[in-house]
Design an enzyme around this catalytic site. Sequence first.
Site, PDB file in Angstrom:
ATOM      1  N   ASP A  34       5.874 -10.911  51.004  1.00  0.00           N
ATOM      2  CA  ASP A  34       4.322 -11.525  51.430  1.00  0.00           C
ATOM      3  C   ASP A  34       3.950 -10.873  52.622  1.00  0.00           C
ATOM      4  OD1 ASP A  34       6.303 -12.927  49.893  1.00  0.00           O
ATOM      5  OD2 ASP A  34       5.125 -14.891  50.088  1.00  0.00           O
ATOM      6  N   ASP A  93       3.994 -15.440  58.651  1.00  0.00           N
ATOM      7  CA  ASP A  93       2.584 -15.708  57.904  1.00  0.00           C
ATOM      8  C   ASP A  93       1.566 -15.988  58.943  1.00  0.00           C
ATOM      9  OD1 ASP A  93       2.902 -15.403  55.383  1.00  0.00           O
ATOM     10  OD2 ASP A  93       3.772 -17.531  55.098  1.00  0.00           O
TER      11      ASP A  93
HETATM   12  N1  GLY Z   1       3.312 -16.660  50.832  1.00  0.00           N
HETATM   13  C1  GLY Z   1       3.804 -17.577  49.952  1.00  0.00           C
HETATM   14  C2  GLY Z   1       3.350 -17.379  48.509  1.00  0.00           C
HETATM   15  O1  GLY Z   1       2.662 -16.590  48.170  1.00  0.00           O
HETATM   16  O2  GLY Z   1       3.257 -18.502  47.999  1.00  0.00           O
END
Ligand code: GLY
Length: 371
Positions: free
Chosen positions: A152, A89
Amino acid sequence: MNISEISDKITLKIAAEAERLGEKIPYIPDSNGKYTDTDNICWWTNSFWAGMLWQLYHASGNELFRKTAECSEKRLDAALDDFENIDHDAGFLWLHTAGANYRLTGNKRSERRLLHAATLLAGRYNPDLEIIRAWDGQWMPGHDTAGGAIIDTMMNLPLLYLASEITGDPRFGSIAERHADTMLKYMLRPDGSANHQIVFDVKTGLITANPGGQGYASGSSWSRGQAWALYGYALSFLHTGKDRYLDAAKRAASYFISNISATGYVPLADFRAPEEPVYYDTTAGVIAACGLLEIAERVSDDEKRMYMDGAIKILEALETKWCDFDPLTDGILDGGSVSYHEKEHHQKIIYGDYFFTEAILRLSGKSFLVW
Ligand code: GLY
């Protein structure tokens, strides 16, 4: 839906919120409905507040938004120093802080921060599996999750594309494309849906698990994951011009739109969960709306109607039932669900606010590309 009225209401509300919050970095309001400060500087959502402030600075020129966003960027230096708790992330964290600052002001320090973050993200690439590793540690009992990847990450790839654009060095973008291609092969299903997580054996490359992650179960269809795929592939197309990514985004978009028509354009938290209990996730809706608006910009006028209509119907549904524009309260978009199996549902979550704002500013022609 009156876009300019909504955009004015967002601007007023977020200015009041910025005055109240000062240097705090919000996530989910507390039991009194107030945004508090993050308790983990590496937490993946820590930059959506700054991203929203930069969007509103770009749209309004109000210096309060810029100065408040810069506070988040400086505070995130502690996350860069931490290193160990930075994962896939990194894109979310630095695109909305350093990346936005660099794009709007050309700030050199911000450029260095984003290249540093891109280097950390690129360092998570596994060339044997052709994936960007998700979290460190063992997050799936009984499996070696060194070979773990999640949908994600598609939204974090623009940090790598941006790093290649700045440095002229293609290796960052190549890593992003390899990851996107692997996800295309193993994560995006033929019907346009996607699993949340996948684990490969690091030695053999064989798939050992397909966990449902934040969705209902393995093989289900976590709606925020669908939205990450939809918008993520649209962004990979934007940065590479490769048609296979636009086709993937369109496939995910058709699947998403067909699944929300039955629930008044408010997405369920998982499209393949039992009928009861009913959990919605409005954040999936606003992420998808931004992705649909992005696709609409890349296709011919004849084709764009379906994507525009889908985005507008989602935003209308959410604006009518789930939005709070009161400047005295914190958070805009209610109805978010962090994860299908969590106890709490239907909450305000900072990324819901960010994507709602981005979508409204896209429609008013006042957004800028954070991604
Ligand atoms: N990237 C984690 C979520 O979408 O909760």
